[in-house]
Each structure stands twice: as C-alpha cells, then as structure tokens.
Design a protein around this motif. Structure first.
Motif, mmCIF file in Angstrom:
data_model
loop_
_atom_site.group_PDB
_atom_site.id
_atom_site.type_symbol
_atom_site.label_atom_id
_atom_site.label_comp_id
_atom_site.label_asym_id
_atom_site.label_seq_id
_atom_site.Cartn_x
_atom_site.Cartn_y
_atom_site.Cartn_z
ATOM 1 N N LEU A 10 7.225 29.498 72.273
ATOM 2 C CA LEU A 10 6.807 29.610 73.667
ATOM 3 C C LEU A 10 7.557 28.597 74.531
ATOM 4 O O LEU A 10 7.994 28.911 75.641
ATOM 5 N N GLY A 11 7.735 27.394 74.004
ATOM 6 C CA GLY A 11 8.488 26.375 74.739
ATOM 7 C C GLY A 11 9.937 26.770 74.948
ATOM 8 O O GLY A 11 10.491 26.584 76.039
ATOM 9 N N LEU A 19 13.347 29.237 82.681
ATOM 10 C CA LEU A 19 13.744 28.236 83.675
ATOM 11 C C LEU A 19 15.264 28.200 83.845
ATOM 12 O O LEU A 19 15.769 28.051 84.967
ATOM 13 N N SER A 20 15.991 28.362 82.761
ATOM 14 C CA SER A 20 17.457 28.385 82.840
ATOM 15 C C SER A 20 17.944 29.606 83.605
ATOM 16 O O SER A 20 18.893 29.523 84.394
ATOM 17 N N VAL A 22 18.227 30.218 74.220
ATOM 18 C CA VAL A 22 18.081 31.502 73.531
ATOM 19 C C VAL A 22 18.362 31.330 72.037
ATOM 20 O O VAL A 22 17.650 31.891 71.198
ATOM 21 N N LEU A 23 19.386 30.541 71.697
ATOM 22 C CA LEU A 23 19.684 30.310 70.286
ATOM 23 C C LEU A 23 18.520 29.625 69.574
ATOM 24 O O LEU A 23 18.167 29.983 68.460
ATOM 25 N N HIS A 24 17.925 28.633 70.224
ATOM 26 C CA HIS A 24 16.798 27.945 69.599
ATOM 27 C C HIS A 24 15.561 28.844 69.535
ATOM 28 O O HIS A 24 14.826 28.806 68.562
#
Length: 91
Positions: free
Chosen positions: A11-12, A19-20, A60-62
């Motif tokens: 979720l974070g 936000l990005s 997105v990768l994380h």
C-alpha cells in the motif's frame, strides 16, 4: 515478514506510485503553461518531470516485487524466493 506487513508495504509503494504520477502530471501542466519562452519555469518543470518519471519507475518496481519473503534489497537484484519459485511454479 508477515502478510499484514506485506500488505502495508504494498500500500505504501502504491501510494508512492500515485504521488509520483501526480508530480509528473503537475510538471507536464507546468511545461505546457510555460510555453517555449518559459525560461527558468520551463527548466524547473522539465527537471520535475524527469524526477517524477524516475520516482514512478522506482516505486513501481518496489510495489511489484514486494512479496514479503525477499527481505531488504534491490528488487531487480534479488530473484524470486526459492520456496516461492520451487513450490508455486512459474508466475
């Protein structure tokens, strides 16, 4: 790492993606409103746009690789966890 922790981290990371994307969209509006003769505003908006794109890719990768079994590290350097790979088969 627990299932609840994984959900909170995902979720974070998703919030970071949103936000990005908002930063990138705001910078696109800034670029368009500055026009070709914008000077400093155009440079700032373009820098913000590039920074926003880099943040989108990073988050997105994380978000995509957060599964609660990898632990800390870079998502593109740590492969799938052995147990998940062996028992779950290909994704």
């Amino acid at each position: 790492m627990s299932i609840g922790s994984t959900k909170i981290w995902r979720l974070g990371w998703l919030l970071g993606v949103l936000l990005s994307l908002a930063l990138t969209a705001a910078c696109v509006v800034g670029i368009v409103s500055a026009g070709p003769d914008g000077g400093g505003a155009l440079i700032g908006s373009t820098a913000g746009f590039v920074l926003g794109l880099l943040c989108v890719v990073y988050t997105v990768l994380h978000w995509w690789h957060e599964d609660g079994v990898r632990g800390p590290g870079l998502p593109w350097r740590s492969g799938r966890h052995f147990v998940r790979h062996f028992w779950a088969g290909p994704r």
